[in-house]
Design a protein around this motif. Structure first.
Motif, PDB file in Angstrom:
ATOM      1  N   TYR A  38       0.836  -1.207   0.000  1.00 28.44           N
ATOM      2  CA  TYR A  38       0.000   0.000   0.000  1.00 28.44           C
ATOM      3  C   TYR A  38       0.870   1.256   0.000  1.00 28.44           C
ATOM      4  O   TYR A  38       0.594   2.212  -0.746  1.00 28.44           O
ATOM      5  CB  TYR A  38      -0.922  -0.003   1.216  1.00 28.44           C
ATOM      6  N   ARG A  39       1.895   1.281   0.821  1.00 25.36           N
ATOM      7  CA  ARG A  39       2.767   2.454   0.872  1.00 25.36           C
ATOM      8  C   ARG A  39       3.477   2.665  -0.465  1.00 25.36           C
ATOM      9  O   ARG A  39       3.598   3.791  -0.958  1.00 25.36           O
ATOM     10  CB  ARG A  39       3.791   2.295   2.000  1.00 25.36           C
ATOM     11  N   THR A  40       3.942   1.565  -1.049  1.00 26.65           N
ATOM     12  CA  THR A  40       4.630   1.666  -2.339  1.00 26.65           C
ATOM     13  C   THR A  40       3.687   2.156  -3.431  1.00 26.65           C
ATOM     14  O   THR A  40       4.036   3.018  -4.238  1.00 26.65           O
ATOM     15  CB  THR A  40       5.217   0.302  -2.740  1.00 26.65           C
ATOM     16  N   ALA A  41       2.469   1.590  -3.451  1.00 26.00           N
ATOM     17  CA  ALA A  41       1.494   1.986  -4.468  1.00 26.00           C
ATOM     18  C   ALA A  41       1.090   3.449  -4.308  1.00 26.00           C
ATOM     19  O   ALA A  41       0.871   4.154  -5.302  1.00 26.00           O
ATOM     20  CB  ALA A  41       0.267   1.083  -4.388  1.00 26.00           C
ATOM     21  N   SER A  42       0.987   3.918  -3.073  1.00 26.67           N
ATOM     22  CA  SER A  42       0.634   5.325  -2.838  1.00 26.67           C
ATOM     23  C   SER A  42       1.719   6.246  -3.392  1.00 26.67           C
ATOM     24  O   SER A  42       1.421   7.297  -3.986  1.00 26.67           O
ATOM     25  CB  SER A  42       0.440   5.577  -1.346  1.00 26.67           C
ATOM     26  N   LYS A  43       2.975   5.857  -3.197  1.00 30.10           N
ATOM     27  CA  LYS A  43       4.070   6.651  -3.749  1.00 30.10           C
ATOM     28  C   LYS A  43       4.055   6.610  -5.277  1.00 30.10           C
ATOM     29  O   LYS A  43       4.285   7.635  -5.933  1.00 30.10           O
ATOM     30  CB  LYS A  43       5.405   6.132  -3.217  1.00 30.10           C
ATOM     31  N   ASP A  44       3.781   5.431  -5.832  1.00 27.78           N
ATOM     32  CA  ASP A  44       3.689   5.316  -7.290  1.00 27.78           C
ATOM     33  C   ASP A  44       2.579   6.198  -7.842  1.00 27.78           C
ATOM     34  O   ASP A  44       2.736   6.861  -8.879  1.00 27.78           O
ATOM     35  CB  ASP A  44       3.438   3.862  -7.697  1.00 27.78           C
ATOM     36  N   LEU A  45       1.452   6.208  -7.153  1.00 28.70           N
ATOM     37  CA  LEU A  45       0.325   7.025  -7.597  1.00 28.70           C
ATOM     38  C   LEU A  45       0.692   8.505  -7.567  1.00 28.70           C
ATOM     39  O   LEU A  45       0.327   9.263  -8.480  1.00 28.70           O
ATOM     40  CB  LEU A  45      -0.891   6.762  -6.717  1.00 28.70           C
ATOM     41  N   SER A  46       1.413   8.913  -6.541  1.00 36.06           N
ATOM     42  CA  SER A  46       1.837  10.311  -6.448  1.00 36.06           C
ATOM     43  C   SER A  46       2.750  10.679  -7.606  1.00 36.06           C
ATOM     44  O   SER A  46       2.630  11.754  -8.195  1.00 36.06           O
ATOM     45  CB  SER A  46       2.542  10.552  -5.105  1.00 36.06           C
ATOM     46  N   ARG A  47       3.665   9.773  -7.952  1.00 35.79           N
ATOM     47  CA  ARG A  47       4.570  10.038  -9.078  1.00 35.79           C
ATOM     48  C   ARG A  47       3.806  10.153 -10.392  1.00 35.79           C
ATOM     49  O   ARG A  47       4.060  11.042 -11.204  1.00 35.79           O
ATOM     50  CB  ARG A  47       5.609   8.916  -9.182  1.00 35.79           C
ATOM     51  N   ILE A  48       2.853   9.222 -10.586  1.00 38.21           N
ATOM     52  CA  ILE A  48       2.116   9.216 -11.851  1.00 38.21           C
ATOM     53  C   ILE A  48       1.250  10.449 -11.991  1.00 38.21           C
ATOM     54  O   ILE A  48       1.199  11.090 -13.050  1.00 38.21           O
ATOM     55  CB  ILE A  48       1.259   7.930 -11.971  1.00 38.21           C
ATOM     56  N   THR A  49       0.530  10.806 -10.936  1.00 38.49           N
ATOM     57  CA  THR A  49      -0.377  11.946 -11.024  1.00 38.49           C
ATOM     58  C   THR A  49       0.373  13.265 -11.179  1.00 38.49           C
ATOM     59  O   THR A  49      -0.195  14.251 -11.644  1.00 38.49           O
ATOM     60  CB  THR A  49      -1.277  12.033  -9.776  1.00 38.49           C
ATOM     61  N   THR A  50       1.667  13.277 -10.815  1.00 43.14           N
ATOM     62  CA  THR A  50       2.464  14.484 -10.988  1.00 43.14           C
ATOM     63  C   THR A  50       2.771  14.730 -12.466  1.00 43.14           C
ATOM     64  O   THR A  50       2.757  15.869 -12.928  1.00 43.14           O
ATOM     65  CB  THR A  50       3.778  14.384 -10.199  1.00 43.14           C
ATOM     66  N   VAL A  51       3.025  13.641 -13.205  1.00 42.05           N
ATOM     67  CA  VAL A  51       3.431  13.803 -14.612  1.00 42.05           C
ATOM     68  C   VAL A  51       2.304  13.492 -15.594  1.00 42.05           C
ATOM     69  O   VAL A  51       2.274  14.026 -16.693  1.00 42.05           O
ATOM     70  CB  VAL A  51       4.647  12.906 -14.917  1.00 42.05           C
ATOM     71  N   ALA A  52       1.381  12.586 -15.214  1.00 43.79           N
ATOM     72  CA  ALA A  52       0.317  12.182 -16.144  1.00 43.79           C
ATOM     73  C   ALA A  52      -0.952  11.856 -15.374  1.00 43.79           C
ATOM     74  O   ALA A  52      -1.365  10.686 -15.286  1.00 43.79           O
ATOM     75  CB  ALA A  52       0.768  10.976 -16.970  1.00 43.79           C
ATOM     76  N   PRO A  53      -1.617  12.861 -14.809  1.00 42.14           N
ATOM     77  CA  PRO A  53      -2.793  12.605 -13.963  1.00 42.14           C
ATOM     78  C   PRO A  53      -3.986  12.001 -14.700  1.00 42.14           C
ATOM     79  O   PRO A  53      -4.843  11.392 -14.075  1.00 42.14           O
ATOM     80  CB  PRO A  53      -3.122  13.997 -13.413  1.00 42.14           C
ATOM     81  N   ASP A  54      -4.053  12.186 -16.017  1.00 37.22           N
ATOM     82  CA  ASP A  54      -5.194  11.683 -16.786  1.00 37.22           C
ATOM     83  C   ASP A  54      -4.906  10.373 -17.509  1.00 37.22           C
ATOM     84  O   ASP A  54      -5.707   9.931 -18.342  1.00 37.22           O
ATOM     85  CB  ASP A  54      -5.641  12.741 -17.812  1.00 37.22           C
TER      86      ASP A  54
END
Length: 332
Positions: A38-54
């Motif tokens: 869960y912690r890893t996925a949350s960090k991954d989500l933060s990275r993705i939404t920073t560069v490609a939120p859609d």
């Protein structure tokens, strides 16, 4: 990082997290693995939404993280999920985040109250500003105690509750100004100190503590929490850190408004104590114990659920799909 590359690297972990989130119960080993994923996925989500939120990867991972968060917090997804989240996650987490702010503001409040009381008690000319000696005697020997007894208990309880709730809400909402909270808190502390000085002047110290402590402990704690929340909102605006000022302010405001709503509920309890316990002719130790017990129960509630939510990496803010994506500022 490229979303597609991140999906290739961690896609299997996302699928494993999704599968664990669908289970009703987890073994200790599965729980440890679940928290790690869960912690890893949350960090991954933060990275993705920073560069490609859609992107599709953002939508896919957001759904997995959201489902995992619900599973982690044990909040049901039915019609009462919002209410459950408020009491199990949002409110205690918001209060838990204010714990050090509360300590600092409480120390300042108590210092002002004690020092102003000592100053007024040591300088008769200060007490004269409140009225002549006969006026102060009337206040100490009659008015202070009669205030808690002159109205029906229920009417008095509702009156003090609405008044204190309104003060708490103002402290939070107008906290962005900074000065409003500081002036209001300082004024309240001085009033407490000066009232105590007049009670001490006529040897009514026991009445002062007996009638102010039972409800005052939870009531003043709530007001200090409101002030701490308001000042936190002020500093979110003045010192936003790496985030854009509007994003930091919006995020803190959404979380701290939860504090305002929660304090309205908590102050109802202190209102009942002030209306029914403070004027009641029961042993003083019992009165004070009731106030202490109520305050302790709130502290335990906020500490237990808030600390658990913080350890899980949860937030009192809205989910990103509700609050909107934030932008990280690098131009500072």
């Amino acid at each position: 990082m490229d979303p597609n590359l991140l999906a290739q690297l961690h896609g299997d972990d996302w699928l494993e997290l999704s599968a664990l989130a669908k289970k009703n119960t987890l073994t200790p080993e599965q729980t440890t693995r679940f928290l790690e994923l869960y912690r890893t996925a949350s960090k991954d989500l933060s990275r993705i939404t920073t560069v490609a939120p859609d992107s599709l990867e953002a939508a896919r991972l957001s759904a997995i993280v959201h489902r995992s968060r619900n599973h982690l917090s044990s909040v049901p997804s039915g019609g009462l999920s919002g209410l459950g989240r408020f009491f199990v996650i949002s409110l205690p987490l918001s209060l838990y985040r204010l714990r050090w702010d509360f300590v600092i503001v409480a120390a300042g409040f108590l210092a002002v109250a004690v020092l102003s009381g000592i100053w007024a008690g040591s300088h008769p000319e200060v007490l004269e500003t409140f009225g002549d000696r006969e006026f102060r005697r009337q206040f100490a020997e009659h008015d202070f105690v009669d205030y808690y007894k002159e109205n029906p208990n229920g009417f008095f309880a509702v009156g003090v509750w609405t008044n204190n709730a309104w003060i708490a809400v103002q402290f939070v909402l107008l906290g962005i100004t900074g000065g409003y909270v500081i002036v209001g808190l300082f004024s309240n502390a001085v009033n407490v100190g000066f009232s105590g000085a007049m009670m001490f002047e006529f040897d009514r110290a026991s009445d002062f503590f007996l009638y102010i402590l039972p409800h005052g402990i939870p009531e003043i704690s709530c007001i200090i929490l409101a002030a701490a929340a308001g000042l936190r909102l002020f500093f979110a605006w003045v010192v936003p850190g790496p985030r854009l000022r509007r994003d930091k302010l919006a995020s803190e405001a959404r979380s701290l408004l939860i504090v305002a709503g929660g304090l309205v509920l908590l102050l109802f309890g202190s209102g009942l104590i002030e209306g029914f316990v403070t004027p009641n002719p029961i042993p003083p130790a019992v009165k004070i114990a009731i106030g202490v017990a109520y305050t302790a129960a709130v502290v335990v509630y906020a500490w237990y659920f808030g600390k658990r939510a913080a350890a899980a990496g949860l937030s009192a803010d809205l989910d990103e799909h509700q609050a909107g994506y934030s932008v990280i500022s690098t131009d500072r």
